[in-house]
Scaffold this motif. Structure first.
Motif, short mmCIF file in Angstrom:
data_model
loop_
_atom_site.label_atom_id
_atom_site.label_comp_id
_atom_site.label_asym_id
_atom_site.label_seq_id
_atom_site.Cartn_x
_atom_site.Cartn_y
_atom_site.Cartn_z
N VAL A 226 0.98 -1.35 0.01
CA VAL A 226 0.10 0.06 0.29
C VAL A 226 0.58 1.58 -0.23
N ARG A 229 3.20 1.85 -3.25
CA ARG A 229 2.26 2.39 -4.46
C ARG A 229 1.85 4.15 -4.62
N ASN A 230 1.88 3.98 -3.17
CA ASN A 230 1.44 5.37 -2.90
C ASN A 230 3.39 6.39 -3.37
N LEU A 231 4.14 5.27 -2.89
CA LEU A 231 4.88 6.43 -3.22
C LEU A 231 5.57 6.46 -4.40
N GLY A 232 4.69 5.11 -5.16
CA GLY A 232 4.74 5.45 -7.10
C GLY A 232 5.92 4.15 -7.15
N VAL A 233 5.83 3.51 -6.62
CA VAL A 233 6.55 2.72 -6.96
C VAL A 233 4.78 1.85 -8.11
N GLN B 54 -5.32 3.07 -4.77
CA GLN B 54 -4.98 1.74 -4.71
C GLN B 54 -6.59 0.99 -5.12
N SER B 74 1.76 7.65 -11.29
CA SER B 74 2.33 7.08 -10.01
C SER B 74 2.96 8.71 -9.27
#
Lengths: 336, 364
Positions: A226, A229-233, B54, B74
């Motif tokens: 989670v 993903r938020n960090l842009g991975v 998400q 992203s």
């Protein structure tokens, strides 16, 4: 600042251990060759052909392959542990090594039957296909089971199934070359020549470099999917690359040395404890050196304890690695 | 001050392409806290996860500073939005500093080397959340309150314009709940960050939020200011509290009333009755309460718990009918608890009830 001192000290110690193990590996063996003579041979000033063959064609390739394959196994383990967020994941317990072993054994038997000898590149390709198939099964299982212990049990079972089929095939294959195959399927660093070392280096070093380049993403992923993903991975791509790299590494090891157990779990674990961090840009190189030392020492034990007969490498690595797995499970819930 | 820098238009959210809630229109201004409330399973987390990318957006559009979320990479999004989710993380061998540092991920190069500015941002957010003293501790070894502060510091040093928080105060004790929310409020005002979060603590949501969105029965039931949303009727309805006992003024609810013929009459008023009411409820004794003025702080609790209630309109003297009603109940149950024996001159009616009970030896 304090930390950097610790990292440097640990790297120095590991490197010294590696150098020592390499030297002992080259200077000792079942055939007694004096240290002076070994030095002469390496310097290219010896006339003793037999001794030169032993050193240059047997001992040095064996030592180098232990270093490269041991390092590869450890990194493969580290990548799988990151992927599954599970400290006891590794190519052997997840059945990936055994899948590679099965594919290699079947390909070998088939090629022997039609009378051709496989090149090492073909062996690696077969092992890679086998490990990817095992990996596919494990990924399917991991999508269904929530508990990490269930994942490991499934992996071990896949490993048993693959090993059983391999044993079956090996037992009923009717070529005398199968004797070699049998040794290989137990796991061993023997019988690797200089050409093989070149090939494995050509496959493994770029793969390790790629893993090292992924350090930043791995670090973010250690916080969980989670947050990564938020960090842009790009999670899908990252996971695919992780699987690919770890499969290439374990496939390459299996192609040359057969299945080698527990190195992938034990070494990253010990290295993280020694360095006191899980930062990938530290742990990846450290695991490589650590894995090299671990495999060199285990191989030395394998070939010297009951010399001239040899133990399989997995017998020795399991002896040291399995207790570490147990200790990881016992300490799992306790904080450090 | 409406800048609407975060807007969702006709957004639809759900799992596996199945729409759970659609037609969601949310707007958030800079420096504003918007809170999603609603019963468990209503879809608050699903909305937050979709906004945070998400989960994939099933329909509609999300705009951040006028930019469509679908056309935002992203990497760009990581510099605009940060999150703090409910799931606990157990990162191996990471110090709090390491965890917080990860917030700078979108700003560093492939080698992940921190610039002076990065370090400055980390230091500032650590100071803001007062976690600098635990920077070198293992993240797995700190308390829940510290964890949430570290995670918030992590989110802050990502320099977001919008912050998504999923139940940030669940699992915290009251001290840490208040502490975290106070820090959040200061942060939001100072850095002009927009916040969308979900909360279960209605009392706290009422106090900290600028606007409230109620999610119930798989739809957005109502949006508005805390004053508009937190009415007794509405909260009792949306959370299906029956018998209705949520009192918006205090932000509190009582356990279920014990019904039946009252066994004891409680003379209360001025807040002295609340403990007695609750004690009787715990022992499951049906009771009557009186004579309580409707503007008395005992009133909401008594009306939630008493099986019978004698009250008088606010700022009115006690009428004869009301007094007689109280007297009748006392005569029936013949047991009286008085929460005081000193009555003021404006509490003359209760004084008389007290004297009457004393004469008959009914005081307990």
């Amino acid at each position: 600042m304090n930390k950097n001192v610790r990292y440097t000290a640990c790297f120095v110690i590991l490197s010294v251990l590696l150098a020592t193990a390499v030297i002992i590996g080259i200077y000792s063996g079942s055939v007694r060759i004096s240290a002076a003579e070994v030095t002469e041979i390496i310097a290219g000033k010896s006339n003793n052909r037999a001794a030169e063959n032993i050193i240059m064609q047997i001992r040095i390739p064996r030592v180098l392959s232990s270093v490269i394959l041991g390092g590869a196994l450890s990194i493969s383990g580290f990548l799988l542990q990151t992927f599954f967020a599970n400290p006891i994941a590794g190519p052997f317990v997840l059945g990936i090594s055994s899948g590679a072993k099965l594919a290699v054994a079947l390909t070998m038997i088939f090629s022997l039957q039609i009378g051709s000898i496989l090149s090492s590149a073909e062996l690696i390709a077969a092992a890679f296909i086998g490990s990817m198939l095992s990996m596919a099964v494990i990924l399917m299982v991991s999508g269904k089971v929530q508990k990490s212990s269930a994942l490991i049990v499934s992996g071990v079972m896949i490993g048993y199934i693959c090993s059983a089929i391999t044993d079956f095939a090996v037992t009923f294959a009717d070529d005398s070359n199968i004797v070699n195959l049998h040794n290989w399927s137990m796991g061993s660093f023997s019988g690797i020549d200089r050409a093989d070392v070149t090939v494995m280096a050509a496959v493994i070093f770029p793969t390790v470099a790629a893993a090292l380049l992924l350090s930043k993403q791995i670090g973010a992923y250690q916080l969980g999917e989670v947050y990564a993903r938020n960090l842009g991975v790009n999670i899908k791509l990252f996971r695919a690359v992780l699987i690919l790299l770890s499969s290439i590494l374990s496939a390459c090891v299996t192609a040359f040395a057969g299945p080698v157990s527990f190195v992938g779990i034990a070494v990253p674990h010990i290295v993280k404890r020694i360095f006191g961090t899980a930062k990938p840009h530290i742990i990846i190189p450290a695991s490589f050196i650590g894995g090299a030392v671990f495999c060199l020492v285990c191989d030395m034990i394998a070939r010297t304890v009951f010399a001239p007969s040899e133990l399989s490498i997995s017998t020795v690595t399991a002896l040291f690695g399995a207790p570490i797995v147990i200790s990881i499970m016992l300490n799992r819930k306790k904080s450090v | 001050m409406q800048d609407n820098f975060f807007i969702t238009e006709q957004m639809a959210v759900g799992y596996n392409k199945k729409i759970l809630i659609d037609n969601i229109n949310i707007s958030v201004n800079r420096g504003e806290i918007v809170t999603l409330i609603g019963p468990n399973g209503a879809g608050k987390s699903t909305i937050l996860k979709t906004i945070a990318s998400q989960l994939s957006l099933l329909a509609g559009t999300v705009y951040i500073s006028g930019k469509n979320l679908r056309n935002t990479s992203s990497h760009e999004l990581a510099k605009t939005m940060s999150i703090m989710m409910t799931s606990r993380i157990e990162p191996e061998l990471m110090t709090c500093y390491d965890v917080i540092k990860s917030g700078r991920y979108p700003y560093t190069g492939q080698l992940g080397i921190l610039s002076e500015y990065d370090k400055q941002q980390i230091a500032e957010s650590m100071k803001f959340m007062s976690v600098d003293s635990i920077a070198d501790k293992d993240f797995r070894c700190i308390s829940d309150g510290q964890r949430q502060r570290v995670m918030l510091a992590r989110a802050v040093c990502q320099e977001p314009d919008i912050l998504i928080l999923d139940e940030p105060t669940s699992f915290l004790d009251i001290h840490h709940k208040l502490e975290l929310l106070s820090m959040l409020k200061r942060l939001v005002i100072r850095k002009k960050i927009g916040v969308i979060m979900s909360m279960h603590e209605l009392d706290l949501a009422q106090r900290i939020s600028d606007r409230i969105i109620c999610v119930s029965n798989n739809r957005i039931d109502k949006c508005g200011t805390p004053e508009e949303i937190f009415t007794d009727e509405y909260i009792n309805k949306i959370y299906n509290i029956f018998p209705a006992s949520y009192y918006a003024g205090y932000g509190s609810a009582e356990l279920e009333r014990v019904t039946g013929e009252p066994e004891v009459f409680v003379i209360a008023g001025g807040g002295r009755g609340i403990n007695t009411f609750r004690r009787l409820q715990r022992k499951q004794v049906p009771f009557a309460a009186g004579i309580i003025s409707e503007n008395d702080i005992d009133f909401p609790v008594a009306s939630a718990l008493a099986s019978e209630m004698v009250s008088e309109k606010a700022f009115e003297p006690v009428s004869t009918e009301t007094f007689d009603k109280a007297l009748k109940i006392i005569e029936k149950c013949r047991k009286v608890i008085s929460c005081t024996d000193r009555f003021g001159i404006l509490d003359n009616a209760n004084q008389k009830l007290y004297d009457y009970a004393q004469e008959n030896n009914w005081l307990v």
